[in-house]
Design an enzyme around this catalytic site. Structure first.
Site, short mmCIF file in Angstrom:
data_model
loop_
_atom_site.label_atom_id
_atom_site.label_comp_id
_atom_site.label_asym_id
_atom_site.label_seq_id
_atom_site.Cartn_x
_atom_site.Cartn_y
_atom_site.Cartn_z
N HIS A 106 -20.27 -42.16 78.78
CA HIS A 106 -21.43 -43.26 78.25
C HIS A 106 -21.58 -44.31 79.39
O HIS A 106 -21.36 -45.30 78.91
CB HIS A 106 -21.25 -43.66 77.11
CG HIS A 106 -22.52 -44.10 76.42
ND1 HIS A 106 -22.70 -44.12 75.02
CD2 HIS A 106 -23.70 -44.67 76.80
CE1 HIS A 106 -23.88 -44.45 74.58
NE2 HIS A 106 -24.40 -44.93 75.81
N ILE A 107 -21.90 -43.78 80.64
CA ILE A 107 -22.03 -44.60 81.68
C ILE A 107 -23.42 -44.94 82.22
O ILE A 107 -23.62 -45.46 83.31
CB ILE A 107 -20.98 -44.21 82.97
CG1 ILE A 107 -21.46 -42.79 83.21
CG2 ILE A 107 -19.57 -44.24 82.51
CD1 ILE A 107 -20.81 -42.34 84.62
N ASP A 153 -43.76 -35.73 73.83
CA ASP A 153 -43.68 -37.14 73.32
C ASP A 153 -44.99 -37.18 72.36
O ASP A 153 -46.05 -37.49 73.09
CB ASP A 153 -43.70 -38.16 74.65
CG ASP A 153 -43.33 -39.53 73.92
OD1 ASP A 153 -43.82 -39.69 72.65
OD2 ASP A 153 -42.82 -40.18 74.58
N ASP A 163 -23.75 -37.40 78.75
CA ASP A 163 -23.40 -38.77 78.86
C ASP A 163 -22.99 -39.27 77.58
O ASP A 163 -22.09 -40.42 77.57
CB ASP A 163 -24.06 -39.61 79.65
CG ASP A 163 -23.63 -41.03 80.08
OD1 ASP A 163 -22.58 -40.99 80.52
OD2 ASP A 163 -24.33 -42.04 79.77
N ALA A 167 -25.51 -47.08 81.72
CA ALA A 167 -26.01 -48.38 82.37
C ALA A 167 -25.03 -49.03 83.29
O ALA A 167 -24.95 -50.10 83.84
CB ALA A 167 -26.13 -49.47 81.19
N GLU A 202 -17.97 -41.46 69.44
CA GLU A 202 -17.49 -42.04 70.75
C GLU A 202 -16.52 -43.25 70.28
O GLU A 202 -16.69 -43.89 69.16
CB GLU A 202 -18.64 -42.75 71.51
CG GLU A 202 -19.78 -41.61 72.03
CD GLU A 202 -20.84 -42.12 72.64
OE1 GLU A 202 -20.74 -43.39 72.79
OE2 GLU A 202 -21.66 -41.59 73.31
N ALA A 256 -28.93 -39.77 76.47
CA ALA A 256 -29.82 -40.65 75.61
C ALA A 256 -28.80 -41.31 74.42
O ALA A 256 -28.16 -42.25 74.75
CB ALA A 256 -30.93 -39.89 74.91
#
Length: 529
Positions: free
Chosen positions: A279-280, A170, A256, A282, A261, A231
């Site tokens: 894409h779960i 990072d 994910d 959250a 999509e 991400a």
């Protein structure tokens, strides 16, 4: 009475918050496009998740809307620029689902290492293939985390709890911050990929991160390693991932998120050693309730009291403050942008010094503008509202000083940035209280307008350097609009700021850097005034 439309499915707690604050609320998710267009103009606020897209005709129909609240982080489904143009505040909830998303990434790592999805499917089909599913123990292995922001930092903490050695790429965290997190920082993605057993991604999708994990990076990874992406789709090159998993170079992968999509079809689906979720990241009861409550509270505060929190497109300023501070904010943003483009990331500490009249104004927006410029271009949706939060998330210490007098100017701002590359500083002032000017760089007095394309050059103060620079730019058909020179008081090296009319290519900058006696060449694009 203000009126809000909740346009997507959301926890009932949001309705309770609005009603408790005296705001009328309509909970109407799942409407057709025609139905949405018919009612969009009836509301002061619209709360959405990801299903409703507030762009084009629907946004144009929201003529009464003052605030749009996104219960979640990403605002891809909202035309933020058009909202800004129309005076609509766009808010999100950046912290409501960080733990939930981090936990999913860790779950995918464990599941991929132990082949849990495959073993479950086999057992469900009536088989008992105990010897087929030989997993990999995570204790003592090396984990690589790309991105150590809100979510990435939590993932690091959880993986340390599994007794993995954690390495981080990072560029926006300093060595000091990495040490405080108990992780080891590496300088490049390629270096990280070559050393770890598990690679997990936690950065936004930007031009700089699109296909970041490509065939070259995957090829550098150890045979039998694992890739996890919770991400954004598009960061991992799915074609390269397919080849690596099919050939057995990678033990496993888990996704994910996908480049396209909803992902109802994908070549990766045919591979047994790749597992998926839709894409779960959250999608937990706790996260959904958190973001629903947070967005309802934020929107209520704005509609009732004008308080702005977690906005992605505006600072909180009165009309008079905006008029007074606009020239200062422009100056501060350009100062930060210059340092951000001429000093490599890895910032540990910034100090903003305000002198003269600058010391007497509201300085918080100015600090946010400095940070916005410093971090812009490399982080998602950085603005004067969230820049301070993003800086603190990356462990950047923020300091300020103020004094009523200035030695040379009626008003001045000086920015010092400490990081992995050392310490850099820049100073600026306002001419006639309206025109921003840069007046010093490090220990060198050089005055220039903070605009356009700037080549920043440091060299040993020897004859012939300026002429050689001019020849290279002329050969590249690059016209010089302004050329300012100075000498550093501490080293007696020379400094040149060259404002050019067109963008110099990498080949031009490399030629300048290889000139005799040239010590450093950096380039910054500051935009028009």
């Amino acid at each position: 009475m203000s009126k809000v439309w909740i346009a997507d499915k959301m926890s009932s707690r949001a309705i309770e918050v609005f009603k408790a604050r005296g705001i009328e609320v309509d909970y109407r998710p799942g409407l057709s496009d025609e139905e949405k267009l018919a009612i969009a103009g009836d509301y002061d606020g619209i709360a959405v998740r990801s299903s409703t897209t507030l762009k084009g005709p629907l946004l144009a129909a929201a003529t009464r809307t003052k605030v749009i609240g996104r219960a979640g982080i990403g605002v891809d489904n909202v035309d933020v620029q058009e909202c800004s143009r129309n005076g609509i505040v766009v808010m999100n909830t950046p912290f409501g689902n960080t733990i939930t998303t981090a936990e999913l990434a860790v779950a995918h790592i464990v599941a991929a290492a132990r082949m849990i999805p495959q073993a479950s499917a086999s057992t469900r089909s009536g088989k008992w293939e105990k010897n087929r599913f030989m997993g990999m123990e995570l204790t003592g292995k090396k984990a690589g985390v790309i991105g150590a922001g809100n979510i990435g930092a939590i993932v690091c903490d959880r993986l340390k709890g599994l007794h993995m050695s954690v390495f981080v790429y990072d560029p926006f965290i300093s060595d000091e911050r990495a040490a405080a997190m108990g992780v080891s920082k590496v300088e490049t993605v390629a270096e990280l990929a070559a050393m770890v057993d598990v690679l997990t991604i936690h950065v936004p999708l930007l031009d700089a991160t699109r296909n970041l994990i490509n065939a070259d990076i995957i090829g550098r990874m150890k045979k039998g390693s694992i890739i996890v992406n919770c991400a954004r789709g598009g960061i991992v090159d799915e074609a390269a991932l397919y080849e690596a998993c099919k050939s057995g170079h990678l033990r496993a992968a888990a996704l994910d998120v996908f480049a396209r999509e909803p992902a109802t079809e994908n070549p990766l689906f045919e591979l047994e050693n790749v597992s998926f979720t839709p894409h779960i990241g959250a999608s937990t009861d706790e996260a959904q309730e958190n973001v629903a409550v947070q967005i309802a509270e934020q929107m209520s505060d704005f509609l009732l009291n004008g308080v702005v929190r977690n906005a992605v497109n505006m600072p909180s300023l009165s009309e008079e403050e905006q008029r007074l501070l606009s020239p200062y904010m422009l100056l501060a943003e350009r100062m930060g942008r210059f340092i951000g483009q001429t000093m490599r990331p890895g910032y540990a500490r910034i100090t903003a010094h305000f002198e003269g009249h600058a010391a007497s104004v509201n300085r918080k927006p100015l600090i946010n503008s400095l940070l916005t410029g410093l971090l812009s271009g490399s982080m998602e949706e950085v603005n004067a509202v969230n820049a301070g939060m993003l800086a603190k998330d990356r462990g950047i210490e923020i300091n300020e000083t103020a004094r009523d007098t200035s030695e040379n100017f009626a008003t001045m701002i000086r920015l010092e940035v400490e990081g992995d590359e050392g310490t850099r500083s820049i100073s600026g002032t306002l001419f006639d209280e309206t025109r921003p000017r840069l007046v010093s760089f490090d220990t060198c007095d050089v005055e220039i307008a903070p605009a356009g394309n700037l080549i920043f050059l440091q060299n040993e103060d020897r004859p012939g350097v300026i002429a050689a620079v001019g020849r290279i730019l002329a050969d590249a058909d690059i016209n010089i609009g302004d050329f300012r020179l100075g000498r550093r008081s501490d080293t007696r090296n020379a400094v040149a700021l060259i404002q050019v009319d067109s963008t110099p290519g990498e080949d031009v900058l490399q030629k300048l850097e290889t000139l005799p006696n040239v010590l450093m060449v950096r380039y910054a694009e500051l935009g028009e005034m």
